[in-house]
Motif scaffolding. Sequence first.
Motif, PDB file in Angstrom:
ATOM      1  N   ARG A   2       0.835  -1.211   0.000  1.00 39.52           N
ATOM      2  CA  ARG A   2       0.000   0.000   0.000  1.00 39.52           C
ATOM      3  C   ARG A   2       0.868   1.259   0.000  1.00 39.52           C
ATOM      4  O   ARG A   2       0.579   2.213  -0.730  1.00 39.52           O
ATOM      5  N   ASP A  20       3.910   1.548  -1.131  1.00 40.30           N
ATOM      6  CA  ASP A  20       4.518   1.613  -2.461  1.00 40.30           C
ATOM      7  C   ASP A  20       3.533   2.218  -3.461  1.00 40.30           C
ATOM      8  O   ASP A  20       3.877   3.135  -4.212  1.00 40.30           O
ATOM      9  N   ASP A  21       2.298   1.707  -3.469  1.00 44.87           N
ATOM     10  CA  ASP A  21       1.284   2.213  -4.400  1.00 44.87           C
ATOM     11  C   ASP A  21       0.983   3.692  -4.164  1.00 44.87           C
ATOM     12  O   ASP A  21       0.873   4.471  -5.113  1.00 44.87           O
ATOM     13  N   GLU A  22       0.850   4.088  -2.897  1.00 44.55           N
ATOM     14  CA  GLU A  22       0.563   5.489  -2.580  1.00 44.55           C
ATOM     15  C   GLU A  22       1.695   6.406  -3.026  1.00 44.55           C
ATOM     16  O   GLU A  22       1.448   7.475  -3.596  1.00 44.55           O
ATOM     17  N   GLU A  28       3.958   5.790  -5.404  1.00 37.59           N
ATOM     18  CA  GLU A  28       3.997   5.814  -6.874  1.00 37.59           C
ATOM     19  C   GLU A  28       2.926   6.768  -7.405  1.00 37.59           C
ATOM     20  O   GLU A  28       3.180   7.536  -8.334  1.00 37.59           O
ATOM     21  N   HIS A  29       1.741   6.729  -6.813  1.00 43.87           N
ATOM     22  CA  HIS A  29       0.652   7.614  -7.230  1.00 43.87           C
ATOM     23  C   HIS A  29       1.041   9.078  -7.015  1.00 43.87           C
ATOM     24  O   HIS A  29       0.834   9.930  -7.888  1.00 43.87           O
ATOM     25  N   ASP A  30       1.624   9.382  -5.841  1.00 40.24           N
ATOM     26  CA  ASP A  30       2.046  10.746  -5.551  1.00 40.24           C
ATOM     27  C   ASP A  30       3.133  11.219  -6.513  1.00 40.24           C
ATOM     28  O   ASP A  30       3.118  12.369  -6.959  1.00 40.24           O
ATOM     29  N   ALA A  45       3.604  10.189  -9.618  1.00 38.80           N
ATOM     30  CA  ALA A  45       2.971  10.416 -10.917  1.00 38.80           C
ATOM     31  C   ALA A  45       2.185  11.731 -10.913  1.00 38.80           C
ATOM     32  O   ALA A  45       2.225  12.491 -11.882  1.00 38.80           O
ATOM     33  N   ALA A  46       1.475  11.994  -9.829  1.00 41.32           N
ATOM     34  CA  ALA A  46       0.688  13.223  -9.734  1.00 41.32           C
ATOM     35  C   ALA A  46       1.573  14.465  -9.753  1.00 41.32           C
ATOM     36  O   ALA A  46       1.152  15.524 -10.216  1.00 41.32           O
TER      37      ALA A  46
END
Length: 86
Positions: free
Chosen positions: A31, A33-35, A37-39, A41-42
């Motif tokens: 979780r 890692d995913d958060e 990566e999302h940040d 990219a944003a």
Amino acid sequence: MPSYQLRDTTTRQLLARDLADYATAEAALDRIDDELEHDLAANGEGAGRIRLRLDVERVTDGTAEAVGHHVLLLGVDDHTDPLPAL
């Protein structure tokens, strides 16, 4: 009964605690890692921007013991293999 927690190795910041078992700690790592990566990219971050090492610690009677670690490479684009499969 022991619990598990996640700690940033560099800053010593505790990222998650009171996790039931090692598998739950692994899920929390996913979780995080995913958060992240999302940040990235944003915010338009490029490849290979962050390398983060997290320790998995087992806590027994208030004493923490490192029982594993994970290195997250965030923002790294997956490259296709230039050699064809045989």
